[in-house]
Write a protein that holds these residues in place. Sequence first.
Motif, short mmCIF file in Angstrom:
data_model
loop_
_atom_site.label_atom_id
_atom_site.label_comp_id
_atom_site.label_asym_id
_atom_site.label_seq_id
_atom_site.Cartn_x
_atom_site.Cartn_y
_atom_site.Cartn_z
N MET A 1 0.79 -1.04 -0.15
CA MET A 1 0.07 0.13 0.03
C MET A 1 0.76 1.15 0.08
O MET A 1 0.51 2.35 -0.55
N LEU A 2 1.98 1.10 0.72
CA LEU A 2 2.94 2.38 0.72
C LEU A 2 3.26 2.60 -0.74
O LEU A 2 3.33 3.75 -1.26
N GLU A 3 3.90 1.62 -1.43
CA GLU A 3 4.21 1.94 -2.86
C GLU A 3 3.19 2.62 -3.87
O GLU A 3 3.46 3.40 -4.49
N THR A 4 2.09 1.97 -3.50
CA THR A 4 0.71 2.40 -4.18
C THR A 4 0.38 4.05 -3.79
O THR A 4 0.14 4.83 -4.67
N ILE A 5 0.58 4.49 -2.84
CA ILE A 5 0.30 5.66 -2.10
C ILE A 5 1.37 6.56 -2.56
O ILE A 5 0.90 7.84 -3.17
N LEU A 6 2.51 6.32 -2.54
CA LEU A 6 3.60 7.01 -3.05
C LEU A 6 3.32 7.50 -4.39
O LEU A 6 3.78 8.65 -4.92
N ALA A 7 3.06 6.30 -5.45
CA ALA A 7 2.90 6.58 -6.79
C ALA A 7 1.98 7.51 -7.04
O ALA A 7 1.75 8.43 -7.90
N GLU A 8 0.71 7.30 -6.37
CA GLU A 8 -0.37 8.17 -6.71
C GLU A 8 -0.10 9.70 -6.05
O GLU A 8 -0.84 10.64 -6.81
N SER A 9 0.36 9.84 -4.89
CA SER A 9 0.80 11.14 -4.30
C SER A 9 1.67 12.11 -5.00
O SER A 9 1.65 13.22 -5.36
N ILE A 10 2.65 11.42 -5.97
CA ILE A 10 3.57 11.66 -6.98
C ILE A 10 2.78 12.47 -8.12
O ILE A 10 2.86 13.67 -8.50
#
Length: 249
Positions: A30-39
């Motif tokens: 989930m951290l990887e997903t959130i990082l990608a979306e937030s960028i």
Amino acid sequence: MAYTVRFESMGDATPFNNGEQAKINNALGMLETILAESITLPKCSSINRWFGTGNIKSVLEGLNNMHKYLTRKCSSLTFVSAPRHPQDYIGWVRPMVKVGLNPYDSSFDNQLGKSSHRNNDNFFHRLNNNAPQSKKYTVKETTGTFRANCGYVNVQSGLRIYLTPGYLSGNFDEDDRNDEQWFKFRCVAHELSHRILDTIDIAYGEYECIKLAIGSDKRTSLNNADNWGLFLADIYKRRNFRVLPKLNR
């Protein structure tokens, strides 16, 4: 995840069971997903809340560093179940060590009686006088410019994260599964920020972290691990929970 996730225990600590291992793996995914979306689509209101106004660019640099490290550089993450820390740390990590540069101090040996988080010295690169001549160089770089210059490439490809019983049973409502997931996601994000973003521990918890964000020196919140942990956990809970758990003060 392209990296390997490992689980170990030290001393008389209780090993991570299958359920706890699954929670950590889920948190990392989930951290990887959130990082990608937030960028791609910056969560500006959350950035302002946890880091103050005017820091959007710096936060995006940090998010980009974390995402690139986890998707490009990281080869393994080892989570270690550790005994209770004398200073009641929920988790800790070893300080960053650069090739050709000194470790920060021999006292950072991560024995249970010693702090694992370095002092807030802005110039954290040190010349290693015993290194070969080809590796003798001095880099005067602040934590901020480290992130701006894609500092993730200088972080070791394998990291160890130590988690204590406070992580397994601490500061969450045991009757609220969502609250536990949020708390443990925050812990993982907090500890990873220490290594990937070179953050330190200045303050803990919602109230103190917001005080940093609205303080006179906005850079302070950027350097505090729990601001990053709470910021990412804030996005996590809004993305995944219908009923949002309250933050403890």
